[in-house]
Enzyme design. Structure first.
Site, PDB file in Angstrom:
ATOM      1  N   GLU A  61       0.835  -1.202   0.000  1.00 36.13           N
ATOM      2  CA  GLU A  61       0.000   0.000   0.000  1.00 36.13           C
ATOM      3  C   GLU A  61       0.871   1.253   0.000  1.00 36.13           C
ATOM      4  O   GLU A  61       2.105   1.182   0.069  1.00 36.13           O
ATOM      5  CB  GLU A  61      -0.949  -0.049   1.201  1.00 36.13           C
ATOM      6  CG  GLU A  61      -1.882  -1.254   1.098  1.00 36.13           C
ATOM      7  CD  GLU A  61      -2.965  -1.317   2.162  1.00 36.13           C
ATOM      8  OE1 GLU A  61      -2.864  -0.589   3.180  1.00 36.13           O
ATOM      9  OE2 GLU A  61      -3.913  -2.101   1.960  1.00 36.13           O
ATOM     10  N   CYS A  70      -1.560  -4.767  -5.744  1.00 40.00           N
ATOM     11  CA  CYS A  70      -2.149  -6.002  -5.208  1.00 40.00           C
ATOM     12  C   CYS A  70      -1.102  -7.121  -5.153  1.00 40.00           C
ATOM     13  O   CYS A  70      -0.127  -7.128  -5.905  1.00 40.00           O
ATOM     14  CB  CYS A  70      -3.307  -6.463  -6.082  1.00 40.00           C
ATOM     15  SG  CYS A  70      -4.788  -5.459  -5.925  1.00 40.00           S
ATOM     16  N   GLU A  72      -1.393 -10.112  -6.223  1.00 40.96           N
ATOM     17  CA  GLU A  72      -1.335 -10.871  -7.479  1.00 40.96           C
ATOM     18  C   GLU A  72      -0.376 -10.219  -8.475  1.00 40.96           C
ATOM     19  O   GLU A  72       0.344 -10.901  -9.206  1.00 40.96           O
ATOM     20  CB  GLU A  72      -2.726 -10.964  -8.129  1.00 40.96           C
ATOM     21  CG  GLU A  72      -3.764 -11.696  -7.296  1.00 40.96           C
ATOM     22  CD  GLU A  72      -4.547 -10.782  -6.365  1.00 40.96           C
ATOM     23  OE1 GLU A  72      -3.942  -9.873  -5.767  1.00 40.96           O
ATOM     24  OE2 GLU A  72      -5.755 -10.997  -6.236  1.00 40.96           O
TER      25      GLU A  72
HETATM   26  N1  THU Z   1      -5.864  -6.598  -2.458  1.00 34.03           N
HETATM   27  C1  THU Z   1      -5.014  -7.489  -3.058  1.00 34.03           C
HETATM   28  O1  THU Z   1      -3.791  -7.454  -2.823  1.00 34.03           O
HETATM   29  N2  THU Z   1      -5.522  -8.395  -3.906  1.00 34.03           N
HETATM   30  C2  THU Z   1      -6.861  -8.557  -4.152  1.00 34.03           C
HETATM   31  O2  THU Z   1      -7.225  -9.411  -4.936  1.00 34.03           O
HETATM   32  C3  THU Z   1      -7.833  -7.705  -3.477  1.00 34.03           C
HETATM   33  C4  THU Z   1      -7.281  -6.562  -2.736  1.00 34.03           C
HETATM   34  C5  THU Z   1      -5.301  -5.640  -1.497  1.00 34.03           C
HETATM   35  C6  THU Z   1      -5.286  -4.215  -1.964  1.00 34.03           C
HETATM   36  C7  THU Z   1      -5.290  -3.474  -0.649  1.00 34.03           C
HETATM   37  O3  THU Z   1      -3.958  -3.351  -0.158  1.00 34.03           O
HETATM   38  C8  THU Z   1      -6.064  -4.369   0.295  1.00 34.03           C
HETATM   39  O4  THU Z   1      -6.086  -5.664  -0.316  1.00 34.03           O
HETATM   40  C9  THU Z   1      -7.488  -3.941   0.554  1.00 34.03           C
HETATM   41  O5  THU Z   1      -8.148  -3.699  -0.629  1.00 34.03           O
END
Ligand code: THU
Length: 185
Positions: A61, A70, A72
């Site tokens: 973040e 993310c 992924e």
């Molecule tokens: N997030 C992911 O890393 N992958 C996902 O598939 C859904 C959301 C993360 C983004 C953010 O840091 C936190 O989860 C909340 O949305």
């Protein structure tokens, strides 16, 4: 059998083979390296490629909220960086680790991640299997990227399906030539 929407299925950990169980475990371990001070939500992802190698990602973040990466994206990028983008399976595990903790919700890839996984599938010529889990593996969604992102925009729309393997070879030759120019043997 429980379903989400019209597709895919919720399965138990015991229904998976050893390699896929391990991939989920590895993804959850990667969630412990999340940098998630703003959401308190940790996500880990692990991709396995045709070579059998596994690459990891965790969410990253930022104080500028919109630039969050993310888990992924991290995992797919790690595979790409190692020249090993032919992904066959991705496991995604997430959980809220701040009070009140919650590991009950299955974490499925967001729309942007589906687009990125979809293109990796085009490169691998594979309908990538997507295992999305909650934090304690009590609910696992067993799906594929074609189910999750039907009718995707992809390299075919740009007439680029067959070009990449040849371009990739050219790229490697160019880099080798650059190296030879600087460090003649
Ligand atoms: N997030 C992911 O890393 N992958 C996902 O598939 C859904 C959301 C993360 C983004 C953010 O840091 C936190 O989860 C909340 O949305």
């Amino acid at each position: 059998m429980e379903t989400i929407g019209t597709m895919s299925k919720i399965i138990h950990l015991a229904q998976l083979g050893e390699a896929d169980r391990q991939l989920l475990e590895t993804a959850r371990n990667a969630s412990s390296h999340a940098y998630a001070p703003y959401s308190g939500f940790a996500v880990g992802a692990a991709v396995r490629t045709k070579s059998g190698r596994v690459y990891l990602g965790s969410n990253l973040e930022n104080a500028a909220y919109g630039v969050v990466m993310c888990a992924e994206v991290g995992a797919v990028t790690a595979a790409n960086t190692s020249g090993d983008l032919e992904i066959v399976t991705i496991a995604v595990v997430g959980h809220k680790f701040t009070s009140p903790q919650d590991h009950s919700q299955i974490v499925t890839p967001c729309g942007r991640c589906r687009q990125i996984i979809s293109e990796a599938g085009e490169v691998a010529k594979t309908d990538i299997r997507v295992l999305s889990s909650n934090g304690d593996f009590s609910r696992i969604l067993d799906s594929t990227i074609l189910e999750m992102l039907p009718a995707a925009f992809g390299p075919g729309n740009l007439g680029m399906v067959e070009q990449w393997p040849k371009m990739r070879k050219e790229l490697q030759t160019v880099v080798a030539n650059l190296k030879a120019a600087h460090f003649p043997e």
